[in-house]
Design an enzyme around this catalytic site. Structure first.
Site, mmCIF file in Angstrom:
data_model
loop_
_atom_site.group_PDB
_atom_site.id
_atom_site.type_symbol
_atom_site.label_atom_id
_atom_site.label_comp_id
_atom_site.label_asym_id
_atom_site.label_seq_id
_atom_site.Cartn_x
_atom_site.Cartn_y
_atom_site.Cartn_z
ATOM 1 N N GLU A 1 0.815 -1.214 0.000
ATOM 2 C CA GLU A 1 0.000 0.000 0.000
ATOM 3 C C GLU A 1 0.852 1.269 0.000
ATOM 4 O O GLU A 1 0.380 2.358 0.339
ATOM 5 C CB GLU A 1 -0.962 0.019 1.204
ATOM 6 N N ASP B 1 -1.510 -1.190 -10.433
ATOM 7 C CA ASP B 1 -1.759 -2.604 -10.175
ATOM 8 C C ASP B 1 -1.732 -3.363 -11.499
ATOM 9 O O ASP B 1 -2.359 -2.938 -12.480
ATOM 10 C CB ASP B 1 -3.132 -2.800 -9.531
#
Length: 487
Positions: free
Chosen positions: A188, A327
């Site tokens: 993250e 991502d």
């Protein structure tokens, strides 16, 4: 050779441990869709670059917990079954849509894609992902980033558990591909002041933060604090051109709509058409229109990168760096045309005079600037920790803190204890950052809470000597609980 500047594409590949924990709508289905629609096509394009002798094409992060799933015999077998069902669904779609030329061809194309994926799994992927990944690393086609075992939010971990998770994760990657990564994708992009010292002790030389952590000054990598560890920041001005919380290329009217399903065959038949068009009124997907949009967006992105590099060079008087990070699952799974766009960009940027390389290559090209003191930060909402320690997940934060105290109270003996190893593995699965994210974002929140609770309860049962042993979640066979007390 004079260049416009340097560009680094970083892809972050991650899913929480999903095998044996439900299938639809959340669970193994999530893994199979990402595998079929993102991991297979992204590997396809990387292999094409490798066959051409291209080096340092991009930086690929693969979390240990995802690598474990893509190597797992159970996952390989059940994914093969899923691909068979995909072929059948595509054949059914072609029959159902035989009177509509566009939809009939969509069904045929879907069947060809399913057959190709099956052939890839039965040949190149038959021993899992690690042999493929190793070949891409050995040929220097990519730089590989590792990370902590189960993708925990590191700032909320006790320092000893944080070190254990990171070292064990790096060791797992070395076991799988023969290389211990020098860089990591910090889960993250979570950072707390001082974490660079733990990175240095673990042999980590570089990691990612989000652009605001560097107050938007991402034109060069920076050493962190008094360490030699280097951080790279995402250039949001460029990155958000593709994908942001509010806009980006995948929302274009001609691209395949992710959210609209023909549920009778399990195929997505529509193009986006318009953001306020009801699913039943969306136009059928047209590959030719989508291909035109891909070409436009490749050109737009290349122009955006070149313009940004020129602006930064004019501002700073030196060649600049742009890092765009996403991502991996965006390319193919969320955005059907993403792999085609990705390949187009990676071929067009060098033609436009941009040096395309990896994070390691950017360091070697001299893009490291002076030291910086980073604030507590992440790439989540608000760029702080609120997604993982906010009010909505306060109970989970408390439960995780208590779990960590129980982990630290363990006293393993001199000889490995397989039950204790399993217990620590369950605790690490409970500490995955995904569960808090899913609750905060209200994305399968019940599933996420259940998963965190199941793994915590298993840890307690194993430590107390109660069975049965959860062997289906023996994710990391090398995990050694004794190392938890040695960090």
């Amino acid at each position: 050779m004079t260049t416009e500047g340097t560009f680094c594409l970083v892809l972050h590949s991650h899913l929480p441990w999903l095998p044996h924990h439900g299938s639809w709508p959340v669970g193994e289905e999530w893994l199979y869709q990402a595998w079929a629609h993102s991991y297979l096509p992204v590997v396809d394009l990387l292999r094409r670059f490798a066959d051409e002798g291209r080096r340092d094409v991009l930086t690929l992060g693969v979390t240990p917990v995802l690598a474990a799933q893509l190597d797992d015999p159970y996952s390989l077998r059940t994914f093969h079954e899923w691909l068979g069902h995909w072929q059948l669904r595509a054949l059914q779609a072609s029959t159902l849509w035989r009177d509509d030329p566009l939809l009939r061809e969509l069904g045929a194309a879907e069947h060809r894609a399913a057959v190709h994926a099956t052939e890839e799994l039965e040949t190149r992927w038959r021993h899992g992902f690690s042999p493929i990944l190793r070949s891409l690393v050995d040929s220097s086609t990519i730089e590989l980033l590792g990370g902590p075992l189960t993708h925990p939010f590191q700032p909320l971990l006790h320092e000893r558990i944080r070190s254990f998770a990171l070292r064990s994760g790096l060791d797992d990657t070395r076991l799988r591909i023969g290389h211990r990564p020098e860089g990591i994708w910090a889960p993250e992009c979570g950072y707390a002041p001082g974490m660079e010292d733990g990175y240095a002790a673990a042999g980590v030389k570089r990691f990612l933060v989000d652009g605001p952590s560097l107050r938007g000054d991402t034109a060069g990598a920076r050493t962190v604090g008094s360490s030699d560890v280097v951080c790279f920041g995402r250039d949001l001005e460029v990155t958000y051109r593709v994908w942001s919380p509010k806009s980006g290329y995948p929302g274009h009217a001609h691209y395949r709509d992710f959210h609209t399903w023909a549920h009778e065959v399990g195929v997505k038949p529509s193009r986006v058409t318009g953001h306020h068009v009801a699913p039943e009124h969306k136009a059928p997907y047209d590959p030719a229109l989508a291909a035109d949009a891909v070409r436009q967006h490749v050109k737009d992105f290349v122009d955006t990168v070149v313009t940004r590099l020129r602006q930064l060079r004019e501002r700073d008087g030196r060649e600049a760096l742009v890092v765009a990070a996403y991502d991996t699952e965006l390319f193919g799974h969320w955005w059907h045309e993403g792999p085609a766009w990705l390949e187009g960009v990676l071929r067009a940027l060098p033609e436009a005079g941009v040096r395309v390389t990896t994070l390691r290559g950017a360091v070697e090209a001299g893009h490291v600037r002076g030291p910086v003191d980073l604030p507590a930060s992440s790439w989540g909402s608000g760029k702080d920790w609120r997604v993982w320690d906010g009010e909505q997940v306060a109970d989970m934060v408390e439960a995780n803190a208590a779990l960590q105290r129980r982990m630290l109270a363990l006293r393993p003996g001199a000889v490995r204890d397989p039950v204790l190893d399993l217990a620590v593995g369950e605790a690490m699965l409970a500490l995955s950052s995904d569960w808090a994210f899913m609750v905060t974002k209200d994305s399968a929140a019940d599933y996420a809470r259940r998963r965190a609770r199941v793994h915590t309860d298993r840890f307690d049962a194993l430590v107390a000597g109660r069975g049965p042993l959860p062997l289906e979640d023996r994710v990391f066979g090398h995990l050694d609980a004794r190392l938890l007390t040695r960090e």
